[in-house]
Design a protein around this motif. Sequence first.
Motif, short mmCIF file in Angstrom:
data_model
loop_
_atom_site.label_atom_id
_atom_site.label_comp_id
_atom_site.label_asym_id
_atom_site.label_seq_id
_atom_site.Cartn_x
_atom_site.Cartn_y
_atom_site.Cartn_z
N ILE A 270 25.81 118.24 31.01
CA ILE A 270 27.05 117.49 31.18
C ILE A 270 28.22 118.47 31.07
O ILE A 270 28.33 119.22 30.10
N ALA B 111 27.72 113.31 33.87
CA ALA B 111 27.16 112.33 32.94
C ALA B 111 26.34 111.29 33.68
O ALA B 111 25.26 110.87 33.22
N GLN B 112 26.83 110.86 34.85
CA GLN B 112 26.07 109.91 35.66
C GLN B 112 24.76 110.52 36.14
O GLN B 112 23.71 109.86 36.13
N SER C 257 17.09 117.79 35.12
CA SER C 257 18.11 117.43 34.16
C SER C 257 19.26 118.42 34.23
O SER C 257 19.06 119.63 34.31
N ALA D 219 23.06 112.95 34.68
CA ALA D 219 22.17 113.11 33.53
C ALA D 219 21.54 111.78 33.14
O ALA D 219 20.36 111.72 32.78
N GLN D 220 22.33 110.70 33.23
CA GLN D 220 21.78 109.39 32.91
C GLN D 220 20.71 108.98 33.91
O GLN D 220 19.67 108.44 33.54
N ALA D 221 20.97 109.25 35.19
CA ALA D 221 19.98 108.91 36.22
C ALA D 221 18.70 109.72 36.05
O ALA D 221 17.60 109.22 36.32
N ASN E 264 17.25 110.51 33.38
CA ASN E 264 16.40 109.95 32.32
C ASN E 264 15.37 108.97 32.87
O ASN E 264 14.35 108.72 32.23
#
Length: 270
Positions: free
Chosen positions: A242, A225-226, A239, A228-230, A232
């Motif tokens: 998760i 999740a971290q 990409s 995937a957030q980065a 963005n």
Amino acid sequence: MKNILLITSCVALMAACTQEADVVLPAYESQLVVECYLEAGQPPRLILSESASFFADATPFPLVSGASVLLSYAGQTDTLVNELFTDPITGRAYNYGSNRPLPSDPQGDFTLTAVDPQGRRIEAITRFMPVVPITSLAPTFNEEAEAFCLTTFADPPEQTNFYLLVLNEGQAYTPSLLSTTLDDNFANDQGNIVFGSGFNFAEGDTIVGTVYHLEPTHYRFISSAQNAQAANFNPFAVSGEIVTNVQGGLGIVAALAYDRQTVVVPAPPQ
């Protein structure tokens, strides 16, 4: 001058090669999304929603009502009712839960299943890891009297372990000043993990340190999740999906095993 002409020519060539294309995307199919964190001695709570397309309006995932949600453990099954539950300490809200607390010493698997009115079904299994106690939570000063915090705990030997270390100022549920995942690679020769924060603290601050002993699936969920957030915010990042322990849907169902200590930053040494 030659370099300027070369750059101008390259830009013009790239512009000439640029073409617009219409990409037809397949229709997005929403999935059930669950977020559930179980704690020993506390009643179970969770949020059940459904996913939305990346191109949908930037609104929270729509909540799912009318689902049958069951939590099975130790030979019994609890029904989680579809009501609004709020936690006055953390300020969090949930749309499914029970007022029956979990055992204070939970053992074995905890299986969560949910079936919504459309017939979509999800299932996840979790269990409580052994609590890893914090052996030291030590504010330390540099020469400028700025304080950081060293957190120390012993890594259980002969097994692979994963952790989440969180430091808060004042209370455990304020925005964290440090939140990082760790594994056995951080252990020193004595089998201890020692991790330092930034210089976030001053004399009189209250530091709340929490070490969560994570299941491998929970660790991979947080890490992915971290990432995937980065991604963005990085146009060159790949990409990633998760990682979830939810079969038939998305999200995480995790049992939280943790130790928490509090320390007040003393006056800096003279």
